[in-house]
Design a protein around this motif. Structure first.
Motif, PDB file in Angstrom:
ATOM      1  N   LEU A 231      24.481 -10.132 -31.307  1.00 22.47           N
ATOM      2  CA  LEU A 231      23.899  -9.146 -30.405  1.00 22.47           C
ATOM      3  C   LEU A 231      23.025  -9.799 -29.347  1.00 22.47           C
ATOM      4  O   LEU A 231      23.155  -9.538 -28.155  1.00 22.47           O
ATOM      5  N   LEU A 234      25.110 -11.633 -26.830  1.00 22.22           N
ATOM      6  CA  LEU A 234      25.783 -10.747 -25.883  1.00 22.22           C
ATOM      7  C   LEU A 234      24.832 -10.296 -24.783  1.00 22.22           C
ATOM      8  O   LEU A 234      25.183 -10.307 -23.597  1.00 22.22           O
ATOM      9  N   LEU A 270       8.478  -3.595 -31.313  1.00 24.70           N
ATOM     10  CA  LEU A 270       9.167  -3.244 -30.067  1.00 24.70           C
ATOM     11  C   LEU A 270      10.010  -4.385 -29.508  1.00 24.70           C
ATOM     12  O   LEU A 270      10.624  -4.242 -28.457  1.00 24.70           O
ATOM     13  N   THR A 271      10.039  -5.514 -30.197  1.00 26.19           N
ATOM     14  CA  THR A 271      10.681  -6.706 -29.640  1.00 26.19           C
ATOM     15  C   THR A 271      12.112  -6.456 -29.187  1.00 26.19           C
ATOM     16  O   THR A 271      12.490  -6.773 -28.063  1.00 26.19           O
ATOM     17  N   LEU A 272      12.921  -5.870 -30.082  1.00 28.04           N
ATOM     18  CA  LEU A 272      14.325  -5.661 -29.721  1.00 28.04           C
ATOM     19  C   LEU A 272      14.449  -4.643 -28.591  1.00 28.04           C
ATOM     20  O   LEU A 272      15.321  -4.755 -27.729  1.00 28.04           O
ATOM     21  N   VAL A 273      13.548  -3.650 -28.602  1.00 29.65           N
ATOM     22  CA  VAL A 273      13.583  -2.644 -27.542  1.00 29.65           C
ATOM     23  C   VAL A 273      13.340  -3.301 -26.185  1.00 29.65           C
ATOM     24  O   VAL A 273      14.013  -3.000 -25.199  1.00 29.65           O
ATOM     25  N   TYR A 276      16.378  -5.293 -25.107  1.00 34.79           N
ATOM     26  CA  TYR A 276      17.448  -4.416 -24.659  1.00 34.79           C
ATOM     27  C   TYR A 276      17.131  -3.777 -23.327  1.00 34.79           C
ATOM     28  O   TYR A 276      18.029  -3.539 -22.507  1.00 34.79           O
ATOM     29  N   LEU A 279      18.296  -5.748 -20.563  1.00 37.49           N
ATOM     30  CA  LEU A 279      19.717  -5.561 -20.340  1.00 37.49           C
ATOM     31  C   LEU A 279      19.972  -4.342 -19.473  1.00 37.49           C
ATOM     32  O   LEU A 279      20.759  -4.386 -18.523  1.00 37.49           O
ATOM     33  N   ILE A 280      19.282  -3.251 -19.814  1.00 37.18           N
ATOM     34  CA  ILE A 280      19.473  -2.023 -19.046  1.00 37.18           C
ATOM     35  C   ILE A 280      19.093  -2.234 -17.591  1.00 37.18           C
ATOM     36  O   ILE A 280      19.822  -1.837 -16.672  1.00 37.18           O
ATOM     37  N   LEU A 283      21.680  -4.276 -15.761  1.00 34.17           N
ATOM     38  CA  LEU A 283      22.901  -3.523 -15.500  1.00 34.17           C
ATOM     39  C   LEU A 283      22.713  -2.527 -14.357  1.00 34.17           C
ATOM     40  O   LEU A 283      23.640  -2.237 -13.612  1.00 34.17           O
TER      41      LEU A 283
END
Lengths: 293, 419, 295
Positions: A231, A234, A270-273, A276, A279-280, A283
């Motif tokens: 993940l 990616l 909140l690290t993964l948030v 991500y 990424l948003i 994009l």
């Protein structure tokens, strides 16, 4: 309150963590960049590298950093077999580039199940670890950092930079770039697409395996450890721009810095948030990635 | 052309389905086996043998449960009073693939279809919750050896569920004995960290509340991090800055290893270091860190057993070591003991699961390898004579019980230097 | 072109069999059928958008999970039949948002983004539960959802039958065959993609909301299970992407066969699934039904 020392710690700590992320992603970036196949089994190649290192250490006493020499040919061989026997067929039966992409995506999913479960049957689902040698600490401007981690970061930077230079300045590298950018033209000048793709895929697998090797020095192994790394890889590949190793390093640093900052000063959960959200944002703003070619 | 081809296939498929269903139904109804003399006892065991949860049962209970069945079968089986003899036990294992739906479905299969005599519980709090309604519906005691949650505590204490029997200590009770210990050990600056999952959230929350009730200082936390964390140094630095002398960390093997590793590297040595499931498995910790580095680390989940406390226990631990290569974790034997209780209850009450359940609810005591044991339905755990609340690495592969004092096999020692 | 009568008739027979099945089948088999219906619905929904446009969504688990979670939150306060349309609307908007961000781009970005969506939601909800609501997992009163599932799945079948021959369905298929050409014909590809994805995900959310009562206990890890992300894709590709028949065959086969093999093969099941996936993808690129349907 963020003092200068704290800021320095976050900056350097973030770079070190970021380099680790870049290392996790670099293999996937190379594979996808050249073959246009999204290898979602990437995390499982990483796991294989980790296990090879584990067995090298526990059975033969080989130092984990040194075991990279063992990991490389084994990963290359495994990936070559996988590519030649399975992935190449996808290219043959597909009618368009998009088809190659999604077929190979789903194929790699199946591959992921196979690798994970073979590993589980061979080595049980039990967690494994080994006593990796420690290289101690270093003190920079009043902040202590683990030398192990710095070495990993340096390895990552060297790999990324080498790949960048390799693709830019060597004949083989240029052939690899041609394969992506101008497939028909490349074939016309005699470049063997299959060989180049197979080579790139296998080289990428070596890098993934090395990421696993280095990760195994500080955490436990189990056959299903790969997916969380896939993940992150990616996310970083998109952020960086596909095929861009400059982007891989910069994107890695960015994510690493933000992750470290979140854990140090905001709230770890909140690290993964945060990752991500990067990424948003990319994009939305610049979908081709930071350093698209 | 196209439509005809599809319709043809459709017709064939549907026809096949109907025919198979019809034949199946008829065969089923007319060939139900006549009531046979019972020849064996079948125990259903549905758990995650593949997938992301697979390390759970592997490390925790599955070897123990199989050993228990083997032990009984070696002596001829389990005695069933209504038949007046011993019957061999068949352990029927189904793989849930770490998928809740599959777990629920296969559990129902074992209960409604196979009509097994007893069930062994799965690993994992959420998994146990997911199958509890089935255990209640079909009337099987859920002897949960791998479940820890304030919510199950509530279920039991309020009497909302009569079929669940948690073995390990639950967060509300765990917070109490942990706070007792911290007070006794004079912890002054406490740090609480952990994984941001159900287990971590509940334990850290309960602990913080309990410590607040006793006016004990929590200088950091609860600080929760995601499962996929790659670097805990930011948190460790925070702990060092806050001069934490007692660290309580709800960890699993992967991040626990990371935590220990980085504490070693960064030189963080709290006087009291309490860690979660994973930190007490010799199979993982000894090859990774060695006994010396681990010395001083405490584990909190309850049902901690010192395998040197009796020859019988040592023998069991040695057998485990033969299979796995290392001694078992001190509280993994919960899976053996709790199901041994189940077997002992069968020997007394027969295969009447309601009677067994009632016996457990009444706190009836049964003799086990760790001495007399009974379910404490007020504090919600399996109270066994030889099982304590906290255990600690003290320089050898078999851990010692250090709390409560009345059950301790050794005195607590502060965390020794890492190297 | 009207839907041919024989197909409708066959579906009707199927429906009748399914409606009366619980009267003859033991409880466990009803549970199996419930599960099969769930996968049937999911595979059809996935196929409706991803199978036709070839934009591979790996985010089904996210929408399914949102549905599951809605039932978990509102299960005790709102009636079940109110939560289902709620799940539909919320997922429609959510998927629409995701689509707006990612469907303007090439397919691979969409796939990657949806890949992590479930995990992202898992973490966000964990944080929310931890900090804001202070709850950890929720109980849902379990009840038998066989007939709701029948209703939903056949509703989806009906909807798919109707839409696939409509302008909407044809537009999606055109996008899948040659997006550039479709755009040149004046088709607003982005709009159709977003609508298609939103509709498909909304229905996936409804299935999730309907399915939650099977489990009695929901936490974010259970709700956002990656299995629901790739299985619909696997089933559809297994069965074939050309027609509706593909996902139906794929879902029926895989879920029924899995049920049997799980008890027989035990821990080898996932390994064999992976191998079979690889073999099918290589030898039957059009899926099982692909060979039969000639174009």
């Amino acid at each position: 309150m963020i003092t200068l020392t704290l800021f320095f710690e976050i900056l350097v700590g973030g770079i070190i963590l970021g380099a680790l992320y870049s290392l996790i992603a670099v293999g996937l970036n190379l594979q996808y960049g050249v073959t246009r196949m999204l290898n979602v089994a990437h995390g499982d190649f990483l796991m294989l590298g980790a296990y090879i290192t584990y067995f090298s250490f526990t059975l033969f006493g080989i130092n984990p950093f040194a075991s990279m020499i063992v990991v490389a040919p084994l990963m290359f061989l495994i990936a070559l077999i996988v590519y030649a026997s399975i992935l190449q067929r996808v290219v043959k039966i597909s009618k368009s580039a998009e088809e190659v992409e999604w077929r190979s995506l789903l194929l790699c999913f199946g591959l992921s199940f196979v690798i994970q479960n073979v590993a589980m049957i061979l080595w049980t689902a039990n967690y494994r670890g080994y006593e990796a040698p420690s290289l101690g600490l270093v003190n920079i401007f009043g902040v202590t950092f683990e030398v192990n981690r710095i070495v990993i970061a340096l390895i990552s930077i060297i790999i990324n930079v080498s790949l960048y230079l390799f693709l830019r300045f060597t004949k083989l590298g240029m052939a690899m770039r041609a394969t992506v950018e101008q497939p028909e033209g490349a074939q016309l000048v005699g470049i063997n697409i299959f060989m180049i793709s197979a080579f790139s895929f296998s080289l990428g697998a070596i890098l993934s395996g090395w990421a696993g090797t280095l990760i195994s020095t500080f955490t436990t192994l189990n056959p299903f450890m790969g997916s969380s790394y896939t993940l992150i890889a990616l996310v970083l590949v998109i952020l960086a721009g596909i095929g861009s190793f400059k982007g891989n390093i910069v994107g890695g640093f960015l994510i690493g810095f933000l992750a470290y900052l979140t854990m140090r000063v905001i709230h770890s959960v909140l690290t993964l948030v945060v990752i991500y959200s990067c990424l948003i944002v990319i994009l939305l703003v610049r979908p081709q990635g930071l350093f698209a070619r | 052309m196209q439509t005809k081809a599809i319709s043809k296939i459709w017709a064939v498929i549907i026809a096949v389905i109907i025919v198979v269903a019809a034949i199946g139904g008829v065969v089923y109804y007319f060939s139900r086996p006549p009531v046979v003399v019972k020849e064996k006892i079948v125990i259903g065991y549905v758990d995650a043998f593949t997938g992301i949860f697979a390390p759970g049962p592997e490390v925790w209970g599955s070897y123990w449960m199989r050993m228990l069945v083997d032990d009984y079968n070696a002596k001829g089986g389990l005695y069933v009073p209504e038949l007046g003899k011993k019957l061999p036990i068949e352990l029927r294992e189904y793989d849930s693939k770490s998928d809740t739906e599959t777990l629920v479905r296969l559990t129902e299969k074992a209960m409604a279809e196979d009509k097994v005599d007893l069930m062994f519980a799965p690993w994992g709090t959420s998994q146990n919750f997911a199958v509890l309604p089935l255990y209640e519906k079909y009337g099987y005691p859920l002897v949960a050896h791998a479940m820890g949650s304030g919510q199950v505590y509530d279920l039991v204490v309020t009497g909302a569920s009569k079929w669940v029997f948690p073995v390990l200590c639950q967060p509300p009770f765990g917070a109490k004995y942990t706070a007792d210990f911290l007070q006794w050990a004079n912890a002054s600056r406490i740090g609480i960290i952990g994984i941001s999952d159900l287990h971590g959230i509940e334990w850290t929350g309960q602990l913080k509340a309990e410590l607040a009730r006793r006016n004990m200082t929590v200088v950091l936390g609860p600080e929760l991090y995601p499962l996929t964390v790659a670097d805990l140094s930011p948190i460790i630095r925070k702990l060092q800055e806050a001069n934490v002398d007692a660290l309580w960390a709800s960890t699993y093997p992967a991040d626990g290893t990371l935590l220990i590793r980085q504490c070693m590297e960064l030189g963080f040595t709290p006087r009291i270091m309490i860690m979660g499931p994973g930190s007490q498995y010799p199979a993982i910790m000894i090859p990774t860190f060695g006994v010396k580095a681990m010395t001083g680390i405490i584990e909190y989940h309850g049902f901690e057993v010192d395998y040197k406390a009796s020859p019988k226990l040592l023998e069991l631990a040695e057998r485990y070591k033969e299979k796995v290569g290392y001694y078992p974790g001190p509280n993994t034997i919960a899976a053996y003991v709790c199901n041994e209780m189940l077997f002992k209850a069968v020997e007394k009450y027969g295969l009447d699961r309601v009677k067994i359940r009632d016996a457990f609810l009444a706190g009836e005591s049964f003799d086990t390898v760790v001495g007399p044991a009974k379910f404490d339905m007020q504090n919600v755990y399996l109270d066994a004579a030889g099982a304590g609340y906290l255990c600690q690495w003290q320089g050898e592969e078999i851990l010692k019980v250090i709390w409560p004092l009345e059950k301790a096999t050794a005195t607590w020692i502060p965390k020794t230097p890492w190297k | 072109m009207k839907t041919p009568i024989p197909t409708l008739l066959i579906w009707l027979i199927f429906l009748v069999v399914v409606i009366f099945a619980p009267f003859f089948l033991p409880r466990y088999y009803v549970a199996v059928l419930t599960n099969v219906l769930c996968w049937l619905g999911l595979a059809l929904c996935w196929h409706f958008f991803s199978g036709t446009t070839k934009y591979i969504s790996l985010g089904s688990a996210a929408f399914f999970g949102v549905g599951v979670y809605l039932t978990a939150i509102f299960g005790k306060t709102l009636p079940y039949y109110f939560i289902l349309p709620l799940a539909c609307v919320i997922n429609f908007l959510f998927a629409g948002g995701v689509g707006l961000v990612t469907l303007r781009l090439r397919g691979m970005y969409f796939a990657i983004f949806t890949f992590g969506l479930a995990e992202l939601l898992n973490n966000i909800i964990l944080f929310w539960e931890m900090k804001v609501t202070g709850t950890r997992g929720r109980f849902v009163t379990p009840f038998d959802i066989y007939y709701p599932m029948v209703f939903i799945t056949f509703g989806i079948i009906l909807l798919t039958l109707v839409l696939r021959k409509s302008k909407f369905g044809l537009a999606l298929r055109m996008i899948g065959e040659n997006e550039e050409a479709a755009a040149h014909f004046g088709l607003n590809t982005t709009l159709y993609k977003i609508l298609g994805f939103a509709l498909s995900s909304a229905l996936i959310g409804v299935i999730g909301a309907a399915f939650a009562p099977r489990w009695g206990y929901i936490d974010s890890g259970i709700a956002f299970n990656p299995l629901y992300s790739f299985m619909p894709a696997v089933m559809t590709l297994f069965g074939g992407t050309e027609t509706m028949l593909g996902p139906v065959v794929g879902a029926l086969l895989l879920s029924l066969v899995e049920e049997y093999l799980l008890t027989v093969l035990k821990e080898y099941f996932m390994l064999i699934l992976g191998l079979v996936m690889i073999i099918i993808l290589l030898t039957l690129p059009e899926g099982i039904t692909g060979r039969v349907v000639k174009r």
